[in-house]
Design an enzyme around this catalytic site. Structure first.
Site, PDB file in Angstrom:
ATOM      1  N   PHE A 120       0.836  -1.200   0.000  1.00 14.52           N
ATOM      2  CA  PHE A 120       0.000   0.000   0.000  1.00 14.52           C
ATOM      3  C   PHE A 120       0.875   1.255   0.000  1.00 14.52           C
ATOM      4  O   PHE A 120       1.788   1.396   0.798  1.00 14.52           O
ATOM      5  CB  PHE A 120      -0.919  -0.004   1.224  1.00 14.52           C
ATOM      6  N   MET A 489       0.069  32.417 -23.741  1.00 14.91           N
ATOM      7  CA  MET A 489       1.259  32.158 -24.542  1.00 14.91           C
ATOM      8  C   MET A 489       0.969  31.134 -25.636  1.00 14.91           C
ATOM      9  O   MET A 489       1.423  31.269 -26.771  1.00 14.91           O
ATOM     10  CB  MET A 489       2.397  31.669 -23.649  1.00 14.91           C
TER      11      MET A 489
END
Length: 597
Positions: A120, A489
């Site tokens: 985990f 941009m």
């Protein structure tokens, strides 16, 4: 003491003042050790000895640590858990590696017996980070933890700085260890190479070769990069310029390495550099590159960079950068401050004074004729005007961070930078979402300085959760969002090279109310500026507010970043826009390969 306590004790010994991170199961022993250390070592003012700042996301922690490091010159520290906590640090680590920023990142890891079992929250961080960091340690032998931790700090700050990751399994954090109080790992190969570089000196022959070329030059130029900042070489650079009169242009990472308000300062060069800096590079016949690597945002097409230069010299701490992109005629690998001090002393001792009156006049005329400018008559709020107004108040002395995009380039162009470590931006990686967490880190580095995040509406979305971090810690950070309702941009490139097809860059249908978002996160001062007539008064009020402040500015959506050197073009062919005079007709090719980012 436990391994976790060892980690905290090394932090204390290395002078760590603040750390950034998000908790989780695999790092809990370290977090508990930090808590107990702070309880046992209160500051005189009631604060904690080593506060651990909790962001909204681990990526935010990484950029806060980087902002702290960039603003202070010290090693930034981030502490995160295993699995997703550690993988969220990949972007800040790579960003710091690309910009040579010293970080130490501690990642929790599953127990040594579980490594490789898909446990985990397990992730192969040593493999993942190995391609991104200066070095990665996976500590499976608890007895090596203390030495490994000290070595991580040495690696991060020495030579060419960079991020070092230490992956510490949970059982190692819990192991009982004897505290030694000193010692590092051998790393004999690294230390030998480092010693060779750090002890390198310039001989009389080396100095004579450089000055012979310099005295023959009529138009010499210094091209200063981020290495000037990293090496703390700004004073040495100033002394060299005072002695020999070479004009200086800086890279995006080098801003602040030389006072941009001085007569010999040419400010920024490159793809979006000032027109006068780029024209000076076109005209120069001698280039001295200091802590700069001729990267693609500057050199573009290397054969076209500084085409009239008869002599190119390069000084850098990293031998791999010498001649990597552009062949050089003279080079030195070693500490930049020592090299500049030696060259300055040699030139003065030999009475060498380049006669550069004509070149200085030429540079002054370039700055006058090709100054930064924009449509000052427009009824719309222009981003350049916003930044000029802020700059008038701050006079080049604020600490400025940015996101990435048009706002980043406008800030680089229109702000003055009078000293190092006042400009924090993601240069090489160009990471959107950098600006806000970096400003938080910078504010912790300099609690009494004015820290401003200049951001874009798209860029700030990436880490907008950190607005709450600002108010949680009551930081007086000032946040400016230049909102042009999209990825400005990208849209600029789409206009120039893709016939205006705004694929995925138009955000006009998005519903984010940034002011309400800031208010929801506790900003008492949060406003939107839409009327040009109120710009000056709003900026003054914003900057004067005593505490966190948020200003959204609805700017002209068609405002562009100019100058701009297009793909495959030389500086002589840069596009200067409608308001900056050009020396030549610009070249733009629609639907050409753009090499955009």
């Amino acid at each position: 003491m436990s391994g976790a306590e060892v980690i905290v004790q090394v932090f204390a010994g290395e002078g760590v003042e603040v750390m950034f991170g998000y908790s989780g199961g695999a790092i809990l022993p370290v977090y508990d050790a930090v808590f107990r250390y702070n309880a046992e070592h209160p500051r005189a003012n009631g604060g904690e000895a080593m506060p651990l700042i909790v962001p909204a996301n681990e990526q935010g922690a990484g950029f806060m640590a980087a902002g702290y490091a960039r603003a202070s010159g010290k090693v930034g520290v981030a502490v995160v858990t295993s699995g997703p906590g550690a993988t969220n640090m990949v972007t800040p680590v790579r960003d710091s590696m690309a910009d040579s920023i010293p970080l130490v990142v501690i990642c929790g890891q599953v127990g040594t017996a579980a490594i490789g079992s898909d446990a985990f929250q397990e992730a192969p961080i040593s493999n993942i980070m190995g391609a991104c960091a200066k070095h990665v340690f996976l500590v499976t032998d608890a007895a090596q933890l203390e030495a490994t931790m000290r070595t991580a700090f040495t690696l991060a700050r020495s030579g060419r700085p960079g991020p070092v990751v230490v992956d510490v399994p949970k059982d190692v954090q819990n192991t009982a260890l004897a505290w030694r109080g000193s010692g590092e790992l051998a790393l004999s190969g690294y230390r030998t190479r480092l010693r060779t570089v750090e002890q390198a000196t310039l001989s009389d022959t080396d100095c004579a070769a450089l000055f012979t070329a310099l005295m023959r030059a009529q138009r010499p130029l210094i091209y200063a990069g981020g290495g000037v900042i990293a090496a703390e070489a700004a004073d040495a650079l100033r002394a060299f310029v005072d002695a020999f009169g070479l004009p200086v242009t800086t890279t995006l990472m080098g801003l602040g390495g030389f006072d941009s308000t001085g007569p010999l300062a040419l400010h920024l060069l490159g793809m979006h550099g000032t027109a006068y800096a780029n024209y000076a590079v076109e005209d120069c016949d001698f280039v001295l590159a200091l802590g700069a690597r001729f990267d693609d945002r500057v050199a573009g097409v290397p054969d076209k960079f500084a085409p009239r230069a008869k002599f190119i010299a390069q000084v850098d701490i990293d031998p791999s950068e010498i001649g990597k992109v552009k062949a050089v005629d003279w080079h030195h690998v070693g500490p930049l401050t020592r090299a500049l001090d030696r060259l300055t002393a040699y030139g003065r001792a030999h009475g060498l004074h380049p006669q550069l009156t004509a070149w200085h006049a030429h540079v002054a005329e370039l700055k006058r004729a090709h100054a930064m400018n924009y449509d000052r008559a427009s009824a719309l709020v222009q981003p350049y005007a916003v930044l000029e107004a802020i700059n008038r108040h701050t006079q080049g002395r604020a600490v400025v961070s940015t996101g990435v995009g048009q706002h980043q380039m406008w800030a680089a162009q229109y702000f003055d930078f009078r000293a190092p470590r006042h400009w924090l931006t993601s240069g090489s990686m160009g990471t959107m979402g950098f600006g806000l967490p970096a400003a938080i880190g910078a504010q912790f580095a300099h609690p009494d300085k004015l820290v401003i995040d200049i951001d874009g509406d798209a860029s700030i979305r990436m880490n907008i959760g950190e607005l709450e971090t600002v108010t949680t810690y009551n930081l007086p950070v000032k946040v400016v969002v230049l909102n042009n309702v999209g990825d400005g941009m990208v849209r600029q490139w789409q206009k120039l090279y893709f016939k205006g097809r705004f694929a995925a860059s138009d955000k006009s249908l998005h519903k984010k109310d940034f002011v309400l978002a800031a208010q929801a996160d506790g900003f008492a001062w949060a406003r939107r500026l839409e009327d040009k007539a109120t710009l000056e008064a709003t900026i003054a009020d914003f900057l004067a507010f005593d505490g966190p402040a948020f200003l959204e500015v609805m700017i002209d959506p068609d405002a562009g970043v100019y100058p701009m050197v297009g793909p495959g073009a030389s500086y002589a062919q840069m596009i200067t826009g409608d308001f900056i005079p050009s020396r030549a007709a610009p070249v733009a090719h629609e639907d050409s390969p753009s090499h955009m980012f």
